[in-house]
Design an enzyme around this catalytic site. Sequence first.
Site, PDB file in Angstrom:
ATOM      1  N   THR A 116      -6.589   0.416   0.480  1.00  9.95           N
ATOM      2  CA  THR A 116      -5.699   0.145   1.616  1.00  9.95           C
ATOM      3  C   THR A 116      -4.281   0.641   1.360  1.00  9.95           C
ATOM      4  O   THR A 116      -3.516   0.819   2.302  1.00  9.95           O
ATOM      5  CB  THR A 116      -5.650  -1.366   1.938  1.00  9.95           C
TER       6      THR A 116
ATOM      7  N   CYS B 289       5.715   4.362   1.663  1.00  3.21           N
ATOM      8  CA  CYS B 289       4.741   3.859   0.686  1.00  3.21           C
ATOM      9  C   CYS B 289       5.215   2.547   0.057  1.00  3.21           C
ATOM     10  O   CYS B 289       6.252   2.499  -0.612  1.00  3.21           O
ATOM     11  CB  CYS B 289       4.501   4.899  -0.400  1.00  3.21           C
TER      12      CYS B 289
ATOM     13  N   HIS C 164      -3.465   3.043  -8.037  1.00  2.35           N
ATOM     14  CA  HIS C 164      -3.283   1.751  -8.710  1.00  2.35           C
ATOM     15  C   HIS C 164      -4.593   1.311  -9.342  1.00  2.35           C
ATOM     16  O   HIS C 164      -5.668   1.519  -8.788  1.00  2.35           O
ATOM     17  CB  HIS C 164      -2.784   0.663  -7.755  1.00  2.35           C
TER      18      HIS C 164
ATOM     19  N   HIS D 186       4.278   9.045  -7.219  1.00  2.52           N
ATOM     20  CA  HIS D 186       3.370   8.825  -6.082  1.00  2.52           C
ATOM     21  C   HIS D 186       2.243   9.845  -6.067  1.00  2.52           C
ATOM     22  O   HIS D 186       2.494  11.047  -5.899  1.00  2.52           O
ATOM     23  CB  HIS D 186       4.137   8.916  -4.752  1.00  2.52           C
TER      24      HIS D 186
ATOM     25  N   GLY E 285     -12.572   0.580   0.182  1.00  5.67           N
ATOM     26  CA  GLY E 285     -11.662  -0.564   0.221  1.00  5.67           C
ATOM     27  C   GLY E 285     -10.228  -0.230  -0.135  1.00  5.67           C
ATOM     28  O   GLY E 285      -9.398  -1.133  -0.232  1.00  5.67           O
TER      29      GLY E 285
ATOM     30  N   ASP F  80      -1.130  -9.126  -7.942  1.00  9.48           N
ATOM     31  CA  ASP F  80      -1.593  -8.854  -6.579  1.00  9.48           C
ATOM     32  C   ASP F  80      -1.207 -10.029  -5.681  1.00  9.48           C
ATOM     33  O   ASP F  80      -1.355 -11.200  -6.057  1.00  9.48           O
ATOM     34  CB  ASP F  80      -3.114  -8.633  -6.563  1.00  9.48           C
TER      35      ASP F  80
ATOM     36  N   HIS G 264      -1.354   4.775  -2.840  1.00  6.42           N
ATOM     37  CA  HIS G 264      -0.556   5.105  -4.033  1.00  6.42           C
ATOM     38  C   HIS G 264      -1.428   4.620  -5.190  1.00  6.42           C
ATOM     39  O   HIS G 264      -1.821   3.438  -5.216  1.00  6.42           O
ATOM     40  CB  HIS G 264       0.787   4.370  -3.975  1.00  6.42           C
TER      41      HIS G 264
HETATM   42  P1  AMP Z   1      -6.553  -1.489  -2.511  1.00  2.00           P
HETATM   43  O1  AMP Z   1      -7.213  -2.254  -1.391  1.00  2.00           O
HETATM   44  O2  AMP Z   1      -7.461  -1.097  -3.646  1.00  2.00           O
HETATM   45  O3  AMP Z   1      -5.762  -0.309  -1.959  1.00  2.00           O
HETATM   46  O4  AMP Z   1      -5.522  -2.492  -3.180  1.00  2.00           O
HETATM   47  C1  AMP Z   1      -4.287  -2.797  -2.624  1.00  2.00           C
HETATM   48  C2  AMP Z   1      -3.921  -4.158  -3.139  1.00  2.00           C
HETATM   49  O5  AMP Z   1      -2.540  -4.345  -2.947  1.00  2.00           O
HETATM   50  C3  AMP Z   1      -4.624  -5.310  -2.434  1.00  2.00           C
HETATM   51  O6  AMP Z   1      -5.390  -6.053  -3.390  1.00  2.00           O
HETATM   52  C4  AMP Z   1      -3.483  -6.134  -1.857  1.00  2.00           C
HETATM   53  O7  AMP Z   1      -3.708  -7.530  -1.933  1.00  2.00           O
HETATM   54  C5  AMP Z   1      -2.314  -5.703  -2.719  1.00  2.00           C
HETATM   55  N1  AMP Z   1      -1.006  -5.827  -2.109  1.00  2.00           N
HETATM   56  C6  AMP Z   1      -0.651  -5.464  -0.852  1.00  2.00           C
HETATM   57  N2  AMP Z   1       0.669  -5.703  -0.657  1.00  2.00           N
HETATM   58  C7  AMP Z   1       1.149  -6.202  -1.826  1.00  2.00           C
HETATM   59  C8  AMP Z   1       2.430  -6.654  -2.258  1.00  2.00           C
HETATM   60  N3  AMP Z   1       3.517  -6.613  -1.460  1.00  2.00           N
HETATM   61  N4  AMP Z   1       2.553  -7.124  -3.527  1.00  2.00           N
HETATM   62  C9  AMP Z   1       1.482  -7.187  -4.343  1.00  2.00           C
HETATM   63  N5  AMP Z   1       0.245  -6.767  -4.000  1.00  2.00           N
HETATM   64  C10 AMP Z   1       0.076  -6.301  -2.750  1.00  2.00           C
HETATM   65 ZN    ZN Z   2       3.888   5.700  -3.395  1.00  2.00          ZN
END
Ligand code: AMP
Ligand code: ZN
Length: 117
Positions: free
Chosen positions: A98, A9, A103, A51, A96, A35, A101
């Site tokens: 991705t 994760c 957030h 988590h 959406g 982000d 975990h």
């Molecule tokens: P979601 O699509 O709602 O699951 O949001 C996941 C978010 O994590 C997306 O907006 C990505 O741009 C962001 N993200 C992915 N990898 C990282 C990272 N290493 N550091 C900061 N944000 C990230």
């Molecule tokens: Zn996690």
Amino acid sequence: MAGEPQDDCLFCKIAEGHVPATIVRETQTTVAFRDINPQAPTHVLVIPKVHYENAATLAAAEPAIAADVLTEARSVAQDEKLDSYRIVFNTGAGAGQTVFHAHAHVLGGRGLQWPPG
Ligand code: AMP
Ligand code: ZN
């Protein structure tokens, strides 16, 4: 066990400091970081250190920590001097999500359309 760090994760790794992130706030239970692919002038993610797959499963298992995530989202908005902002919890791939975990996205600094896409 529920809430334990998961090896695969990304956000557990950020919470543990094993993957770098631009951290803007941290509490005993949460981390807030920018982000990597911002969708607005302010785009900060607030995660619980524990988590859970999404905000709903977090709230069911750890309601106090779910409240901490919301309180921190408010503090991020205050730090960023946002009058209006949006807190988003994408839940499920079809919405959406991705990273699985929990957030909160805190988005602001521009006009935000409603309804969202
Ligand atoms: P979601 O699509 O709602 O699951 O949001 C996941 C978010 O994590 C997306 O907006 C990505 O741009 C962001 N993200 C992915 N990898 C990282 C990272 N290493 N550091 C900061 N944000 C990230
Ligand atoms: Zn996690």
